[in-house]
Design a protein around this motif. Structure first.
Motif, short mmCIF file in Angstrom:
data_model
loop_
_atom_site.label_atom_id
_atom_site.label_comp_id
_atom_site.label_asym_id
_atom_site.label_seq_id
_atom_site.Cartn_x
_atom_site.Cartn_y
_atom_site.Cartn_z
N VAL A 71 0.36 -1.37 -0.17
CA VAL A 71 0.04 0.00 0.13
C VAL A 71 0.59 1.18 0.00
N VAL A 72 2.03 1.43 1.11
CA VAL A 72 2.61 2.25 0.55
C VAL A 72 3.87 2.85 -0.41
N THR A 73 4.49 1.55 -1.11
CA THR A 73 5.57 1.73 -2.26
C THR A 73 4.88 1.53 -3.05
N ASP A 74 3.53 0.87 -3.44
CA ASP A 74 3.21 1.10 -4.55
C ASP A 74 1.02 1.10 -4.77
N GLY A 75 0.46 1.66 -4.00
CA GLY A 75 -0.38 2.34 -4.01
C GLY A 75 -1.23 3.36 -3.57
N ALA A 76 -2.20 3.81 -2.78
CA ALA A 76 -2.43 4.54 -2.35
C ALA A 76 -2.08 5.05 -0.64
N GLY A 77 -1.43 4.14 -0.36
CA GLY A 77 -0.43 5.06 0.51
C GLY A 77 0.14 5.91 1.04
N ASP A 78 1.06 6.10 -0.82
CA ASP A 78 2.14 7.02 -1.45
C ASP A 78 2.05 8.22 0.10
N LEU B 230 3.51 8.30 2.76
CA LEU B 230 4.01 7.49 3.81
C LEU B 230 5.53 6.74 3.43
N ARG B 231 5.36 7.48 1.70
CA ARG B 231 6.59 6.46 0.66
C ARG B 231 7.84 6.81 1.10
N ASP B 232 8.16 8.15 1.75
CA ASP B 232 9.89 8.63 1.65
C ASP B 232 10.06 8.50 3.09
N LEU B 233 8.97 8.02 3.80
CA LEU B 233 9.19 8.00 5.73
C LEU B 233 9.37 6.63 6.44
N PRO B 234 11.13 6.82 6.98
CA PRO B 234 11.79 5.85 7.88
C PRO B 234 11.23 5.30 8.84
N GLY B 235 11.46 3.93 9.12
CA GLY B 235 10.67 3.16 9.78
C GLY B 235 10.30 1.61 9.16
N ARG B 236 10.61 2.06 7.27
CA ARG B 236 9.13 1.00 7.14
C ARG B 236 7.85 1.08 7.45
N PRO B 237 7.47 1.83 6.99
CA PRO B 237 5.47 1.78 6.86
C PRO B 237 4.65 0.84 6.89
N HIS B 238 3.54 0.67 7.11
CA HIS B 238 2.64 -0.63 7.05
C HIS B 238 1.31 -0.08 6.68
N ALA B 239 0.70 0.23 5.51
CA ALA B 239 -0.56 0.86 6.08
C ALA B 239 -1.67 0.53 5.15
N LYS B 240 -3.19 0.94 5.30
CA LYS B 240 -4.12 0.41 4.83
C LYS B 240 -4.89 1.82 4.87
#
Length: 573
Positions: A494-501, A503-513
């Protein structure tokens, strides 16, 4: 018969005598050497004993030195020679200032300090850097009588740091009194005898909605003040002169100390982390509509933050909202258990019709032909999920939601709405439920816990006041480990390729929906904006809700991003 001449026998006797003499001589040399060694060095056992005695004497001398330094410091303290006392510490000015402040404010009489025995302790990194050879801890007891308050006794301890040059008392406010922190002193103030609601650091909880209000009669009327009114009120009433922790800069009394002469109410300790709470509250400053942000610690369930804007209504805990596409985490868990793989094709058309009802996506977007289940999840495609309705039965979603703790009765130490996902009644009801609509309802706390369950692998019931939790809810079943692994991978997508962009450049490897949840009967439908998620590199999960907020990705996403930036100190000042 062999004849032996007299000459031969004599020569053998001479040789035998020489051998005997030689042996005797060697023996004398050996024993003489040992005797000499003993005379010179002593016996090995005695040498070890003397070394141990020397070590013990040195240790005793070192302890005595530490105790003498503490005695000289205490002597100056008791006599009111603050500057002199400060000179015995590693921070003379700060020590003298605080000692003088406490005594000016309390004016204790009589005043005494009893010093205990010093004990060796490990040196800290900073002490070693300053040249410490040894560090001792010395306990002491302070007794005083304070005007208008009465007798007050407390125990504390000091660290005596020994260097090659001198012995010093390590100064910090908590040495003067264990309750004190930097910037604080003690003073006498007329204060309420009611207990306080505290965060996990022991400070006053700065979350107005959670804390609640107290009326003019001193009775809690909302929030934790109301729920724990009896505990907070104790057997005391009204107010009294008390010794209080006081801010040195403003002179404001922060919190009273318990003394034997006054019966104070008991404090309520919460799990709120003040740093996380500030980060959440600051993130909501970006929102001009009613909103909430909740953060939990997945491994323990501790509620780290619960921010509400505006204050007053605790929508974070008791709000009942359709979760929209954030519920697709649960739907995906059911579909994965049913055998669907993230890489399986799951088409995302513009519309999906069910018994005459048309389902579509936000702005009616479509995904390219051959798109996968992972793609549908990342971009939050409603029509793809509705299209997979026949892979589940009417009990699937309710059963899977139960594994996330939804629908149970949570014992958190606060009033909460714990979500509802009923068993579906037909295909249309199931289709709506698969995308978090229909009869699905949740609070921001529930959805933060959903993200936390994916992070942790199993549901751990959230809690706010641990000492009040008697029967934490246990989920009736657990998620399959393979399902959890796939959910984690999909939430990262969701963060790397989808609607959660956002958060894309934030540290901590966020996961989202993300989630955009329709509500009401207006046309076009109004929507709440959601985003839930967790950090791979830390033990935190969160949920953002903006009432009537538009889109999850474009509206809730920036708020979530601001929260995560605030946690790292990189948010706007």
């Amino acid at each position: 018969m062999e004849h032996v001449t007299e000459w031969g026998s004599g020569r053998r006797r001479v040789r035998r005598s020489r051998v005997i003499v030689g042996v005797v001589a060697i023996s004398l040399v050996i024993f003489g050497g040992l005797a000499g060694a003993v005379m010179l060095f002593g016996t090995p056992g005695r040498t070890t004993e003397r070394a141990e005695e020397a070590r013990q004497q040195a240790a005793k001398a070192s302890v005595a030195r530490a105790e003498r330094r503490m005695d000289t410091f205490v002597s100056s303290w008791k006599r009111g020679r603050w500057e002199e006392a400060g000179l015995y510490t590693d921070s003379p000015g700060s020590a003298a200032s605080l000692l003088a402040s406490v005594h000016r404010n309390l004016a204790p009489k009589p005043f005494s300090i009893r010093v205990g025995e010093a004990s060796l302790t490990s040196t800290t990194k900073s002490e070693r850097k300053a040249g410490a050879r040894r560090t001792y801890v010395v306990p002491f007891t302070v007794k005083m009588k304070v005007p208008r308050v009465g007798a007050y006794t407390y125990e504390s301890k000091a660290r005596i740091v020994q260097t090659a040059e001198r012995d010093v008392v390590h100064f910090e406010p908590s040495m003067v009194n264990p309750v004190l922190k930097a910037g604080q002193t003690l003073a006498v103030a007329r204060m309420s005898t009611r207990g306080s609601i505290l965060d996990d650091k022991g400070d006053l909880l700065a979350a107005a909605t959670l804390v609640g209000d107290v009326n003019s009669e001193g009775k809690g009327t909302s929030g934790l003040q109301k729920r724990y009114n009896k505990q907070l009120a104790g057997s005391g009433s009204g107010s009294a002169y008390l010794i209080a922790i006081t801010d040195r800069e403003t002179g404001r009394a922060l919190r009273p100390l318990r003394t034997p002469d006054v019966k104070l109410g008991a404090d309520v300790h919460t799990t709120i982390d003040p740093d996380v709470q500030r980060a959440a509250a600051k993130a909501l400053d970006l929102v001009g509509k009613p909103a909430a942000l909740v953060a939990v610690k997945p491994s323990t369930g501790d509620i780290l933050a619960a921010a509400n804007a505006p204050a007053g209504y605790n929508r974070a805990f008791i709000g009942q909202y359709p979760p929209g596409s954030t519920f697709k985490v649960i739907t995906s868990a059911a579909l994965l258990k049913a055998g669907l793989r993230p890489s399986d094709v799951l088409e995302c058309p513009r519309y999906e019709w069910v018994y005459g009802w048309r389902f579509t996506n936000q702005d009616q977007f479509v995904l390219p032909e051959g798109s996968t289940f992972r793609d549908a999840f990342a971009h939050s495609c409603n029509t793809a999920f509705v299209g997979a309705r026949n892979k589940l039965d009417d009990h699937s979603l309710a059963r899977t939601a139960a594994a996330f703790g939804i629908g149970g009765v949570w014992d958190t130490g606060a009033s909460t709405y714990d979500g509802s996902v009923p068993v579906n009644t037909d295909v249309l009801d199931r289709s709506a439920a698969m995308i978090g609509q229909g009869r699905d309802l949740a609070s921001p706390l529930v959805m933060a816990s959903v993200a936390g369950t994916v992070k942790n692998g199993t549901f751990v019931q959230p809690r706010l006041v641990p000492e009040a939790v008697r029967h934490p809810y246990k989920a009736p079943e657990s998620l399959d480990p393979d399902v959890v692994t796939d959910l984690r991978s999909m939430m990262r997508s969701v963060v790397t390729d989808g609607a959660g962009d956002a958060l894309r450049d934030l540290p901590g490897r966020p996961h989202a929906k993300t989630g955009t949840a329709e509500y009401g009967n207006s046309s076009p439908r109004r929507t709440h904006a959601w985003m839930i998620g967790y950090q791979e590199d830390s033990d935190i999960a969160w949920a953002v809700l903006i009432e009537d907020g538009g889109s999850g990705g474009s509206d809730a996403g920036p708020v979530a991003a601001a929260f995560l930036k605030n946690l790292t100190g990189k948010g706007p000042s």
